[in-house]
Design an enzyme around this catalytic site. Sequence first.
Site, mmCIF file in Angstrom:
data_model
loop_
_atom_site.group_PDB
_atom_site.id
_atom_site.type_symbol
_atom_site.label_atom_id
_atom_site.label_comp_id
_atom_site.label_asym_id
_atom_site.label_seq_id
_atom_site.Cartn_x
_atom_site.Cartn_y
_atom_site.Cartn_z
ATOM 1 N N HIS A 118 29.818 10.635 49.061
ATOM 2 C CA HIS A 118 30.841 11.672 48.940
ATOM 3 C C HIS A 118 31.065 11.957 47.450
ATOM 4 O O HIS A 118 31.406 11.061 46.678
ATOM 5 C CB HIS A 118 32.112 11.129 49.600
ATOM 6 C CG HIS A 118 33.251 12.077 49.693
ATOM 7 N ND1 HIS A 118 33.430 12.946 50.747
ATOM 8 C CD2 HIS A 118 34.315 12.270 48.878
ATOM 9 C CE1 HIS A 118 34.543 13.633 50.582
ATOM 10 N NE2 HIS A 118 35.093 13.251 49.439
ATOM 11 N N MET A 178 42.636 15.352 54.701
ATOM 12 C CA MET A 178 43.062 14.624 53.504
ATOM 13 C C MET A 178 44.202 13.687 53.890
ATOM 14 O O MET A 178 45.217 14.132 54.429
ATOM 15 C CB MET A 178 43.563 15.582 52.415
ATOM 16 C CG MET A 178 42.506 16.459 51.757
ATOM 17 S SD MET A 178 41.196 15.569 50.880
ATOM 18 C CE MET A 178 42.095 14.471 49.802
ATOM 19 N N HIS A 206 32.514 17.547 48.125
ATOM 20 C CA HIS A 206 33.881 17.917 48.506
ATOM 21 C C HIS A 206 34.413 18.802 47.380
ATOM 22 O O HIS A 206 34.769 18.320 46.307
ATOM 23 C CB HIS A 206 34.712 16.638 48.681
ATOM 24 C CG HIS A 206 36.140 16.888 49.032
ATOM 25 N ND1 HIS A 206 37.076 15.871 49.082
ATOM 26 C CD2 HIS A 206 36.822 18.028 49.362
ATOM 27 C CE1 HIS A 206 38.244 16.380 49.423
ATOM 28 N NE2 HIS A 206 38.124 17.679 49.583
ATOM 29 N N ASP A 251 40.034 11.092 54.386
ATOM 30 C CA ASP A 251 39.709 10.958 52.961
ATOM 31 C C ASP A 251 40.950 10.685 52.137
ATOM 32 O O ASP A 251 41.820 11.547 52.015
ATOM 33 C CB ASP A 251 39.027 12.254 52.482
ATOM 34 C CG ASP A 251 38.580 12.176 51.022
ATOM 35 O OD1 ASP A 251 38.623 11.081 50.433
ATOM 36 O OD2 ASP A 251 38.191 13.231 50.486
ATOM 37 N N MET A 310 36.103 18.552 41.152
ATOM 38 C CA MET A 310 37.438 19.063 40.794
ATOM 39 C C MET A 310 37.341 19.909 39.532
ATOM 40 O O MET A 310 36.600 19.555 38.604
ATOM 41 C CB MET A 310 38.394 17.893 40.531
ATOM 42 C CG MET A 310 38.462 16.902 41.669
ATOM 43 S SD MET A 310 39.534 15.518 41.241
ATOM 44 C CE MET A 310 39.340 14.490 42.706
ATOM 45 N N SER A 361 33.036 7.262 48.114
ATOM 46 C CA SER A 361 33.359 8.334 47.173
ATOM 47 C C SER A 361 33.118 7.832 45.763
ATOM 48 O O SER A 361 33.773 6.884 45.310
ATOM 49 C CB SER A 361 34.836 8.739 47.319
ATOM 50 O OG SER A 361 35.254 9.408 46.142
ATOM 51 N N MET A 394 36.867 20.692 45.525
ATOM 52 C CA MET A 394 38.288 20.938 45.252
ATOM 53 C C MET A 394 38.345 21.851 44.035
ATOM 54 O O MET A 394 38.754 21.474 42.942
ATOM 55 C CB MET A 394 39.008 19.601 45.004
ATOM 56 C CG MET A 394 39.158 18.778 46.282
ATOM 57 S SD MET A 394 39.571 17.051 45.977
ATOM 58 C CE MET A 394 37.942 16.394 45.685
ATOM 59 N N ASP A 447 33.233 14.061 44.839
ATOM 60 C CA ASP A 447 34.478 14.815 44.682
ATOM 61 C C ASP A 447 34.388 15.718 43.457
ATOM 62 O O ASP A 447 34.304 15.245 42.326
ATOM 63 C CB ASP A 447 35.653 13.844 44.523
ATOM 64 C CG ASP A 447 36.036 13.208 45.846
ATOM 65 O OD1 ASP A 447 36.257 13.944 46.819
ATOM 66 O OD2 ASP A 447 36.110 11.962 45.898
HETATM 67 C C1 DX5 Z 1 40.854 12.779 46.455
HETATM 68 C C2 DX5 Z 1 39.412 12.638 46.891
HETATM 69 C C3 DX5 Z 1 39.078 11.381 47.639
HETATM 70 C C4 DX5 Z 1 39.514 10.132 46.955
HETATM 71 C C5 DX5 Z 1 39.009 8.884 47.611
HETATM 72 O O1 DX5 Z 1 41.066 14.038 45.935
HETATM 73 O O2 DX5 Z 1 39.043 13.718 47.712
HETATM 74 O O3 DX5 Z 1 37.705 11.384 47.988
HETATM 75 O O4 DX5 Z 1 39.137 10.124 45.632
HETATM 76 O O5 DX5 Z 1 39.307 7.831 46.764
HETATM 77 P P1 DX5 Z 1 40.290 6.632 47.141
HETATM 78 O O6 DX5 Z 1 39.536 5.856 48.183
HETATM 79 O O7 DX5 Z 1 40.447 5.924 45.862
HETATM 80 O O8 DX5 Z 1 41.556 7.209 47.678
HETATM 81 ZN ZN ZN Z 2 37.037 13.647 48.699
#
Ligand code: DX5
Ligand code: ZN
Length: 233
Positions: A36, A140, A69, A178, A40, A11, A71, A38
């Site tokens: 991956h 999650m 991903h 994750d 947001m 990620s 969010m 993320d």
């Molecule tokens: C959280 C994310 C994850 C997370 C993974 O909202 O979806 O992908 O950042 O990072 P670590 O490995 O630092 O938990």
């Molecule tokens: Zn994620």
Amino acid sequence: MTTAAIQLAPSILAADFARLGEQVAEAEHAGANRIHVDVMDGHFVPNLSMGAPVVKSLRRVTRLPLEAHLMIANPDFFIDEFVAAGTDAFLVHWEGNSDLSRTVGRIKALGKRVGVAINPATPAAVLEDILQELDQVLVMTVNPGFGHQKFLHATLAKIERVRAMIDRLKPGCSLEADGGIDAETAPLAVAAGADVLVAGTAIFDNGESIAAAMQRLRSAIAPQRRMTSCSSR
Ligand code: DX5
Ligand code: ZN
């Protein structure tokens, strides 16, 4: 007897953004299976991260599948932009989506892989009627929104339930864990049935090289690679 290989999905949330291309290339050379991303929006989760332009730039530096991903509050508004940027797979949340089947259908119609993500407090059962449509499920193992959090052990029982549901209804569907994945928690997630591990901090911010960090994770899960039959080797 076949042994299912566990996939590692670094990620980039924990990467050094000033050296992002370089670090993703390093992860690819070290054997990462997918990247991956993320996404947001400050609404769905209380944090901001990155959008489709990051995918577009990464598309030029890696041949690995890029999974987004999402969010974000309105995933449907952004799917086309992410596809145009080069996204190969989408993970959309069950939470807050009043028309999940339509979102999943749109992604499939665009020829992309699709998965549904569920938060720690969301029961596995919500996946039952959509699972046949999915290529991936993401459980999650922390609350979404931030990297560097502690793995929530209570999610392990849910990973087991999702694994049983996948084996029953959609055997080929991936099961990703994750959040908070490191050398201690990775074997637990794999033993519970995960076959894709998303890891940010443990790969990009672990005080060692990306290759060494990925090797540490691989070694941690090596004795426990998930078996698709009762045999072991
Ligand atoms: C959280 C994310 C994850 C997370 C993974 O909202 O979806 O992908 O950042 O990072 P670590 O490995 O630092 O938990
Ligand atoms: Zn994620």
